[in-house]
Write an enzyme that holds these catalytic residues in place. Structure first.
Site: not given
Ligand code: BGC
Length: 884
Positions: A745, A465
């Site tokens: 997270e 990501e």
């Molecule tokens: C990310 C988040 C992001 C989200 C959106 C995720 O995969 O890591 O931090 O804001 O997607 O909902």
């Protein structure tokens, strides 16, 4: 004595590559108190002795020392030249400083002066690979050189060399922007690298974000199919003449040792493929390939004169572990972003192969699942038995641990060093208190920032990501702006946000945008989704935070069109002022979500409309600030209407919110959306909801950042501290107790029994929940800015003691200088020490103070029940008895 201790040009010290002087500022220091600037004198010259002056402000009577602009047409600067700037001031107490001088170097002042074509050896056949390659060009410089500057950029990533030496320590240049609309070039002073006669310029090129395989739906070539490089060298000779040399068809190139390099997957480097002396004069290699040009419109080029990515910190290996499953693992004791630099010695063809990862599982074995498809693997193949030290060129990893897959020779900790790589930003904030767990939380927030400020503000640095998620960026912006000087970093990113907005003003989920419309199957991307509340509002909230932090109106001017378009988008897609649109993330990953869902319980109509109101209100204020009075009135009216609708829709007859979630109460309070007569109900409901969870938060991305504020702004500082200090699941300190060194997270990324939250989305370096950091500065230490005199021109120092803490001390290096706040308390007394920089003033507010035992020379009066003193610069220590 008064001194000017720093001169900042566009917020940077001694910038290299300035294409426009947007503003000049300086920091005044004095051993006197209550010092203000009375006059300044600013000069710019071509020489250090200031004999060839190109701009002279004369003596200007003003207090302005942070945003001085140069009237148009009064200072003509030429491209690729060194200049000197100096400032002296006279202060209110009659002191006069000496001149403070610094140098800067210009970039390419007009894009039409960009002459260098972008060249490559890649062809259509190379579109599906991410090999690195060498480029080289020679030039003959006939005369003695006085100065020389290179401006360079790439489609992809580059390292620049002159006569065999790497020029400057930049990494990941030219950074990540919305390349086809906005491409940065860097300027290098190469005077010391060149000599008269024959010279060789070399560049090593990698795929990077430009054409590598990026995004969680894993697609490549987001911007183009061939990487390329361009540079122009401006040489100034001692006889006063000059010459420009650029990349051209005479350059040569060939594939080199980088067999593969990508952001997520790592790098394979075969040293046997190195070409000896490839970047030096007299290279004897004979099989160079021809290069060809790729067309790039020079209009998209922009100078980058600060915030380049570099190796910023170095950590030694802490230990070598043998896991129960038999893997040899290096532990660096800190989750980080960057790379492992290792020393290896092996026979020709022998390999060192390392895999970087974040955490060990409950049994102490290597845990890779949360990396998803990111390989994070570094392979080095030896060319002979010489000892070499290596790190990847065009890839970075998020890791605390390194698994040794293969390695010639004995594995010794001293052969492995972690280098932390991020954008070079000045550290501005320090915080410490008597509670070691809070200090560790503070450390984790800072490291979350170091880990996710690699040219763009990312969500995470380890899995497939590492994207500029707008929501995460917005939530963390205020905290980040306490910790480091973020002006250059965010203002650059905001340009890309604008560049990637939809025609209607919609804001993509990630900036630079490589997701919109890319996959109809993905749950987050289907229907071409974009414009999610709290995410897209980064368009408004980040300029606003930069304005508060820097008192800067240029960012408002620059982003005005982008901001207005975003408000327009919400207006267009709202029905009767209730805004909602396609896929929304809502209170993302809140714990009140349904089992197995990422979407918190607070309904989208409420979160979306709350943000619609908040952003519109901020936009109306910003319009007013830059004198767009018509817009200010128009959007203020719109704001009032949205708030009215919000209140009618979401409050019931009894004056309570119909949505009883922590997050609904929090944003209603923090955004000021409750009718005054119902505010108390919302506060009480929040306290009840908190009690229901036995004092724990169950909030996600939307509610968490403001939770402590919603309490402390409404008379519940005690409860805010209790929330902050909770250390069982779910809480900020739960992670700390679990040994976290960055912010996770998920509240339960790793559960008490050591098992993991789903591998599907479980980053251990995600700064979003670190947004609580700003509460520590603004409330616990009490360093707050006044939006009427932003940039800390007027400071409010209002420390909030509590939480059983014995002391808190914090400082922030503002654009005027250092602001300090420290308090210590015992059973009866509190001592507060404050530091106020020159040319600012402050209100010192002593919350809950009884008798003042020592006023430290300040004059306190009762202002709405709070002992308050107004002061100018200086250091003051005050002692008071606590109110019973
Ligand atoms: C990310 C988040 C992001 C989200 C959106 C995720 O995969 O890591 O931090 O804001 O997607 O909902």
């Amino acid at each position: 004595m008064t001194t000017v201790s720093k001169v900042l040009l566009n917020y940077q010290e001694q910038p290299i590559g300035v294409a426009q002087i947007k503003q000049v500022g300086w920091i005044i220091e004095s051993n006197q108190k209550n010092v203000f600037q009375k006059t300044y004198h600013l000069q710019i010259a071509e020489d250090a002795l200031f004999t060839k002056i190109v701009y002279d402000s004369g003596i200007i009577e003003t207090e302005e020392s942070a945003h001085v602009t140069i009237p148009e047409g009064l200072c003509t600067l030429h491209s690729s030249k060194e200049y000197f700037i100096r400032v002296k001031v006279e202060t209110s107490n009659g002191d006069e400083s000496e001149w403070r001088a610094d140098r800067f170097v210009t970039g390419v002042m007009e894009n039409s002066e960009w002459r260098a074509p972008f060249i490559t050896i890649e062809t259509a056949e190379d579109k599906n690979h991410s090999k690195g390659y060498y480029l080289r060009g020679s030039c003959h410089l006939p005369k003695k050189i006085a100065a020389a500057y290179i401006h360079a950029s790439a489609l992809g990533l580059y390292h620049l060399y002159v006569n065999g030496e790497k020029v400057r320590d930049d990494e990941f240049a030219p950074g990540w922007t919305s390349y086809n609309k906005h491409l940065l070039y860097q300027t290098y002073d190469v005077t010391e690298f060149l000599k008269d006669g024959e010279n060789t310029i070399g560049a090593m090129i990698g795929a990077g974000w430009y054409k590598g395989n990026m995004g969680f739906v894993r697609m490549r070539n987001h911007y183009g199919e061939q990487s390329a490089f361009a540079c122009q060298l401006q040489v100034w000779y001692e006889d006063g003449t000059g010459e420009m040399i650029t990349t051209d068809e005479n350059w040569q190139g060939d594939w080199g040792p980088v067999l593969f390099s990508e952001i997520y997957d790592g790098e394979t480097y075969d040293a046997r493929k190195e070409i000896a002396d490839w970047n030096k004069n007299g290279c004897t290699y004979e099989s160079w390939q021809e290069v060809h040009a790729i067309s790039v419109d020079s209009k998209i080029l922009e100078a980058q004169s600060g915030g380049m990515v570099k190796e910023m910190t170095e950590l030694p290996a802490k230990q070598v572990i043998l896991t129960p499953e038999g893997d040899t693992v290096i532990d660096f004791g800190q989750n980080l972003t960057g790379w492992v630099t290792f020393t290896v010695k092996g026979d020709k063809g022998s390999k060192a192969e390392l895999k970087c990862f974040e955490v060990l599982d409950a049994k102490g074995n290597v845990y890779l699942d949360n990396l998803r498809s990111a390989k994070q693997t570094i392979t080095y193949i030896c060319k002979d038995d010489a000892e070499v030290t290596f790190h990847p060129n065009f890839s970075f990893q998020g890791f605390q641990y390194v698994k040794i897959i293969e390695y010639p020779g004995e594995i010794k900790a001293e052969n492995f060093t972690a280098h932390v790589v991020h954008s070079n930003m000045r550290r501005t904030g320090e915080f410490e208190c008597s509670n070691p767990d809070i200090n560790q939380l503070q450390h984790n927030i800072l490291w979350g920032m170091k880990g996710n400020f690699l040219d763009v503000p990312t969500d995470c640095p380890q899995r497939d990501e590492r994207l500029g998620w707008t929501g995460d960026a917005q939530m963390f912006c205020r905290t980040a702006s306490f910790l480091m000087d973020t002006y250059t970093f965010y203002s650059k990113w905001l340009r890309d946000l604008e560049a990637d907005q939809t025609e209607e003003g919609g804001v993509p989920h990630v900036v630079p945008d490589i997701l919109t419309g890319k996959s109809s199957e993905d749950r987050l991307l289907k229907d071409g989704s974009h414009s999610a509340a709290a995410w897209a509002d980064a368009a408004i909230i980040i300029p606003w935070i930069l304005y508060l932090t820097y008192g800067d109106t240029t960012v408002i001017e620059c982003q005005y069109g982008s901001m207005k378009a975003w408000i327009g988008f919400m207006q267009e897609h709202s029905v009767g002022h209730i805004w909602n649109y396609k896929l929304q993330f809502g209170d993302w990953v809140a714990l009140d979500a349904e089992e197995g869902s990422y979407f918190g319980a607070t309904p989208n109509d409420l979160t979306c409309t709350a943000y619609y109101a908040y952003s519109t209100g901020l936009f109306a204020k910003m319009a007013d600030i830059i004198g767009r009075t018509e817009d200010a009135a128009k959007y203020q009216k719109l704001y009032d209407e949205i708030v009215e609708t919000y209140q009618k829709t979401f409050f019931n007859k009894e004056g309570h919110l119909s949505v009883q979630t922590q997050t609904a109460q929090i944003i209603t309070l923090y955004f000021g959306l409750a009718p005054e007569s119902y505010r108390r109900n919302v506060v009480d409901d929040l306290l009840k909801l908190l009690k229901k969870e036995k004092g724990h938060l169950v909030t996600g991305f939307v509610g968490t950042p403001y939770f402590c504020h919603a309490l402390s702004q409404n008379g519940h500082t005690k409860e805010a501290y209790e929330l902050l200090l909770k250390d069982d699941f779910p809480s900020w300190l739960y992670q700390v107790k679990q040994g976290a060194t960055t912010i996770w997270e998920h509240w339960d990324g790793q559960k008490p029994d050591g098992s993991m939250w789903s591998p599907d989305m479980n980053s251990f370096n995600h700064y979003a929940y670190g947004a609580v950091g700003e509460w520590l500065y603004r409330v616990a230490a009490g360093i707050e800015c006044d939006e009427k005199k932003p940039g800390y021109k007027h400071i409010i120092i209002a420390p909030h003691t509590g939480g059983g803490l014995e002391y808190v001390k914090a400082s922030y290096e503002s654009i005027y200088g250092r602001i300090g706040s420290r308090w210590e308390e015992n059973e009866q007394e509190v001592t507060v020490t404050v530091e106020i920089p020159c040319n600012t003033c402050a209100d010192v507010r002593l919350q809950g103070a009884g008798e003042i035992l020592d006023d430290g020379g300040l004059e306190f009066t009762d202002e709405s029940g709070v002992n308050t003193a107004h002061t100018g610069s200086g250091r003051y220590m005050v002692r008071y008895r606590k109110n019973k």
